[in-house]
Structure formats: structure tokens, C-alpha cells
Design a protein around this motif. Sequence first.
Motif, PDB file in Angstrom:
ATOM      1  N   CYS A   1       0.796  -1.269  -0.091  1.00 48.92           N
ATOM      2  CA  CYS A   1      -0.054  -0.092  -0.075  1.00 48.92           C
ATOM      3  C   CYS A   1       1.030   1.132  -0.085  1.00 48.92           C
ATOM      4  CB  CYS A   1      -0.735   0.016   1.331  1.00 48.92           C
ATOM      5  SG  CYS A   1      -2.018   1.407   1.386  1.00 48.92           S
ATOM      6  N   ARG A   2       0.886   1.822  -1.091  1.00 46.33           N
ATOM      7  CA  ARG A   2       1.975   3.069  -1.373  1.00 46.33           C
ATOM      8  C   ARG A   2       1.204   4.281  -0.525  1.00 46.33           C
ATOM      9  NH1 ARG A   2       5.523   2.023  -5.224  1.00 46.33           N
ATOM     10  NH2 ARG A   2       4.769   0.529  -6.896  1.00 46.33           N
ATOM     11  N   CYS A   3      -0.181   4.285  -0.219  1.00 45.80           N
ATOM     12  CA  CYS A   3      -0.719   5.536   0.478  1.00 45.80           C
ATOM     13  C   CYS A   3      -0.122   5.563   2.025  1.00 45.80           C
ATOM     14  CB  CYS A   3      -2.124   5.550   0.495  1.00 45.80           C
ATOM     15  SG  CYS A   3      -2.707   5.821  -1.138  1.00 45.80           S
TER      16      CYS A   3
ATOM     17  N   GLY B   1      -4.898  -0.008   2.463  1.00 44.22           N
ATOM     18  CA  GLY B   1      -6.395   0.014   1.870  1.00 44.22           C
ATOM     19  C   GLY B   1      -7.062   1.216   2.376  1.00 44.22           C
ATOM     20  N   SER B   2      -6.637   2.133   3.363  1.00 42.95           N
ATOM     21  CA  SER B   2      -7.444   3.096   3.733  1.00 42.95           C
ATOM     22  C   SER B   2      -7.114   4.366   2.865  1.00 42.95           C
ATOM     23  CB  SER B   2      -7.456   3.218   5.338  1.00 42.95           C
ATOM     24  OG  SER B   2      -6.144   3.463   5.694  1.00 42.95           O
ATOM     25  N   GLY B   3      -6.545   4.506   2.100  1.00 42.26           N
ATOM     26  CA  GLY B   3      -6.252   5.823   1.264  1.00 42.26           C
ATOM     27  C   GLY B   3      -7.173   5.639  -0.231  1.00 42.26           C
ATOM     28  N   CYS B   4      -6.378   5.499  -1.386  1.00 34.26           N
ATOM     29  CA  CYS B   4      -6.827   5.644  -2.735  1.00 34.26           C
ATOM     30  C   CYS B   4      -7.479   4.247  -2.945  1.00 34.26           C
ATOM     31  CB  CYS B   4      -5.838   6.128  -3.723  1.00 34.26           C
ATOM     32  SG  CYS B   4      -4.704   4.540  -3.920  1.00 34.26           S
TER      33      CYS B   4
ATOM     34  N   ALA C   1      -6.434   1.478  -4.135  1.00 36.81           N
ATOM     35  CA  ALA C   1      -5.666   1.084  -5.412  1.00 36.81           C
ATOM     36  C   ALA C   1      -5.078  -0.280  -4.984  1.00 36.81           C
ATOM     37  CB  ALA C   1      -4.654   2.081  -6.066  1.00 36.81           C
TER      38      ALA C   1
ATOM     39  N   ARG D   1      -4.707  -6.151  -4.362  1.00 35.42           N
ATOM     40  CA  ARG D   1      -3.591  -7.022  -3.916  1.00 35.42           C
ATOM     41  C   ARG D   1      -3.973  -7.336  -2.607  1.00 35.42           C
ATOM     42  NH1 ARG D   1      -1.288  -2.652  -6.475  1.00 35.42           N
ATOM     43  NH2 ARG D   1      -1.049  -1.320  -4.653  1.00 35.42           N
TER      44      ARG D   1
END
Length: 75
Positions: free
Chosen positions: A15-17, A47-50, A52, A56
Motif C-alpha cells: 500500500c503506497r498511500c 487500503g484506507s487511502g486511494c 488502489a 492486492r
Amino acid sequence: MIPATCDATADPVLCRCLQVSRSQVVDCIAVSGAETVRQIAVLTGAGSGCLACHCRIKELLATRTRSKSAVAVPA
Ligand code: FES
């Protein structure tokens, strides 16, 4: 020689965010028994950002579900 901890492929960011690694999510699933993306988001932030990375996360959750169902149950 480059230390293993500098190898960006050793533990990729899932998760990049929220900068959550794949291994953090795998460990979370193993330790907490999380079964949904929402549970993973609450426990790790992934998973709590964008959103995307949801696909995954779902893949990792599905892998756990498949491996649990593959365990032989003694008669
Ligand atoms: S990449 Fe995970 S929420 Fe954006």
C-alpha cells in the motif's frame, strides 16, 4: 556488498498511500485472522487511502483462504 535490508524487492510496499509492506499484511492475516480488506485497513492502515491496493490485499486474503481449505481434516 549491499545488505539484504536495502533490497527493495525483499519486502515490497503493498500500500503506497500508507507505506504498508506486503509482509505486514501477510503477518496481519496470519496473526489476527483478518478475513476482509476492511479488517486489514483497520489493523494496518493498508487500503484506507486511494483503494488502489485493494486487489492486492484481496489476493493475499484469497491465498490464505485457499491454504486453509487445503488443510486435511483428520477423521
Ligand atoms: S495504495 Fe493502498 S490505499 Fe492507496
